[in-house]
Write a protein that holds these residues in place. Structure first.
Motif, PDB file in Angstrom:
ATOM      1  N   THR A 146      86.093 115.799  60.328  1.00  0.00           N
ATOM      2  CA  THR A 146      86.651 114.380  60.222  1.00  0.00           C
ATOM      3  C   THR A 146      87.303 114.034  61.457  1.00  0.00           C
ATOM      4  O   THR A 146      88.421 114.804  61.884  1.00  0.00           O
ATOM      5  CB  THR A 146      87.487 114.237  59.054  1.00  0.00           C
ATOM      6  N   LEU A 147      87.081 113.109  62.267  1.00  0.00           N
ATOM      7  CA  LEU A 147      87.673 112.565  63.550  1.00  0.00           C
ATOM      8  C   LEU A 147      88.684 111.428  63.362  1.00  0.00           C
ATOM      9  O   LEU A 147      88.247 110.547  62.355  1.00  0.00           O
ATOM     10  CB  LEU A 147      86.645 112.125  64.468  1.00  0.00           C
ATOM     11  N   LEU A 148      89.688 111.351  64.027  1.00  0.00           N
ATOM     12  CA  LEU A 148      90.678 110.095  63.893  1.00  0.00           C
ATOM     13  C   LEU A 148      89.814 108.925  64.441  1.00  0.00           C
ATOM     14  O   LEU A 148      89.089 109.209  65.348  1.00  0.00           O
ATOM     15  CB  LEU A 148      91.776 110.269  64.853  1.00  0.00           C
ATOM     16  N   ARG A 149      90.016 107.705  63.954  1.00  0.00           N
ATOM     17  CA  ARG A 149      89.198 106.511  64.315  1.00  0.00           C
ATOM     18  C   ARG A 149      89.853 105.954  65.463  1.00  0.00           C
ATOM     19  O   ARG A 149      91.241 105.719  65.461  1.00  0.00           O
ATOM     20  CB  ARG A 149      88.921 105.716  63.023  1.00  0.00           C
ATOM     21  N   PRO A 150      89.078 105.341  66.416  1.00  0.00           N
ATOM     22  CA  PRO A 150      89.712 104.489  67.473  1.00  0.00           C
ATOM     23  C   PRO A 150      90.693 103.471  67.095  1.00  0.00           C
ATOM     24  O   PRO A 150      91.903 103.195  67.628  1.00  0.00           O
ATOM     25  CB  PRO A 150      88.635 104.274  68.326  1.00  0.00           C
ATOM     26  N   GLU A 151      90.353 102.919  66.142  1.00  0.00           N
ATOM     27  CA  GLU A 151      91.166 101.603  65.378  1.00  0.00           C
ATOM     28  C   GLU A 151      92.618 102.030  64.859  1.00  0.00           C
ATOM     29  O   GLU A 151      93.564 101.237  64.830  1.00  0.00           O
ATOM     30  CB  GLU A 151      90.358 100.775  64.466  1.00  0.00           C
ATOM     31  N   HIS A 152      92.796 103.589  64.777  1.00  0.00           N
ATOM     32  CA  HIS A 152      94.070 103.848  64.472  1.00  0.00           C
ATOM     33  C   HIS A 152      95.070 104.256  65.588  1.00  0.00           C
ATOM     34  O   HIS A 152      96.150 104.596  65.431  1.00  0.00           O
ATOM     35  CB  HIS A 152      94.063 105.085  63.648  1.00  0.00           C
ATOM     36  N   VAL A 153      94.347 104.030  66.879  1.00  0.00           N
ATOM     37  CA  VAL A 153      95.116 104.288  67.890  1.00  0.00           C
ATOM     38  C   VAL A 153      95.799 103.057  68.396  1.00  0.00           C
ATOM     39  O   VAL A 153      95.101 102.009  68.505  1.00  0.00           O
ATOM     40  CB  VAL A 153      94.372 104.928  69.146  1.00  0.00           C
ATOM     41  N   VAL A 154      96.834 102.892  68.813  1.00  0.00           N
ATOM     42  CA  VAL A 154      97.650 101.690  69.390  1.00  0.00           C
ATOM     43  C   VAL A 154      97.691 101.902  70.695  1.00  0.00           C
ATOM     44  O   VAL A 154      97.960 102.818  71.524  1.00  0.00           O
ATOM     45  CB  VAL A 154      99.383 101.697  68.785  1.00  0.00           C
TER      46      VAL A 154
END
Length: 340
Positions: free
Chosen positions: A298-306
């Motif tokens: 499961t990858l971190l989603r780009p929208e969770h990056v500020v």
């Protein structure tokens, strides 16, 4: 297509131990052996993400044969250049909580003929595959003239590709002088390049601006503080949510792979903020897997990056007077400390 070239590849042996103390006997509970070197890591991540890639690298000795076998077993497209010296072997020790200790072997020098063959094979691969990027990654073998980096950049440009460089020491300023399109230093490498102490993100931004003024974009990885992107158009700082890392080895290579994939010809219309968010999300995700430059299920989603756009003073837009360092920025935005 993205071609990577790794002048000093390696076999990476990784040992997971319950705890690590100098001078003590340790028994590993898990051992892996991987084909590695920064360019190989970048290609591995790209392949997993479905991005066409070709890894070009020198292969010598029984270690080089083992390395080539691992690449073939993984189905990773590669072009080997036969050399006399054996590939180096690196050792990584990982403790609970993700603390990582590395011992990297220096590798062996390439002869003039072997260097020429590596440059030629890189250009051929970039031409044949119509590469959008050639990424020259990792240290040069001991005693190698930094001119090799210059020649690899020239080979990329002559094939119609852009050149990205992730290296250190004298090869990094050589890459700038040769007109690399992008460099990816970490905080320590950027500090050495500019002769500055970079204790805050604000200082990193200033150093990256100084370097990018010469026309080369800078993608600087800065550990728990995320990453900074500076080019002729934008100055951005991105951070991902806080994680508990498993293995941070290769996270910077994964960051570069994510950025190059997002900035490739096929997706060149993506906004810089989105490209950086993709890269930081992928680089952070790699810290959650046990292997080198490996991705978890499961990858971190780009929208969770500020992602923040910074002004000329290195401050986030709207954060008037707030210095850009992780402590001040987190107090201002109410965010937890993050990792990449």
């Amino acid at each position: 297509m993205i071609v990577t070239v790794t002048p000093n590849p390696s076999l990476d042996r990784t040992y997971r131990v319950d705890g690590f103390r100098l001078g003590a006997l340790h028994r590993a509970d898990h051992v892996t052996v991987e084909a590695s070197g920064k360019g190989v890591n970048v290609s591995r991540v790209l392949a997993v993400r479905g991005v066409p890639t070709m890894a070009v690298l020198p292969l010598g000795g029984s270690e080089g044969g083992h390395l080539a076998g691992l690449l073939a077993e993984a189905g990773l497209p590669h072009e080997g250049v036969g050399v006399a010296a054996a590939a180096r072997v690196n050792v990584t020790v990982i403790e609970p909580g993700g603390r990582t200790t590395k011992v990297n072997a220096p590798g062996e020098a390439l002869t003039a003929a072997e260097q020429e063959a590596l440059v030629r094979r890189t250009r051929e691969a970039a031409l044949t595959e119509a590469a959008s990027w050639v990424a020259c990654c990792g240290s040069l073998p001991p005693g190698t003239d930094p001119e090799l980096t210059v020649r690899l950049i020239q080979a990329a440009h002559s094939a119609g590709a852009r050149a990205a460089v992730d290296t250190s020491g004298a090869a990094l300023p050589a890459a700038l002088s040769a007109g690399a399109d992008l460099i990816k230093p970490n905080r320590e490498e950027l500090a050495e390049l500019t002769g500055r102490e970079l204790r805050t993100v604000e200082a990193v931004v200033a150093a990256a601006r100084e370097v990018a003024a010469g026309g080369t974009a800078v993608l600087a990885s800065i550990g728990v503080d995320g990453a900074v992107l500076v080019d002729g158009r934008v100055c951005l700082w991105a951070k991902a949510p806080s994680i508990e890392p498993v293995n941070t080895t290769g996270a910077g290579d994964t960051l570069l792979a994510g950025y190059l994939a997002a900035a490739s010809a096929e997706s060149g219309s993506m906004r810089p903020e989105s490209r950086l968010a993709e890269a930081v999300a992928l680089g952070t995700s790699a810290c959650l897997a046990p292997g080198t430059a490996e991705l978890p299920g499961t990858l971190l989603r780009p929208e969770h990056v500020v992602v923040r756009r910074l002004d000329g003073a290195g401050r986030a837009a709207g954060d008037s007077g707030v210095p850009i360092n992780h402590a001040a920025a987190e107090r201002a935005a109410g965010e937890p400390r993050r990792s990449s």
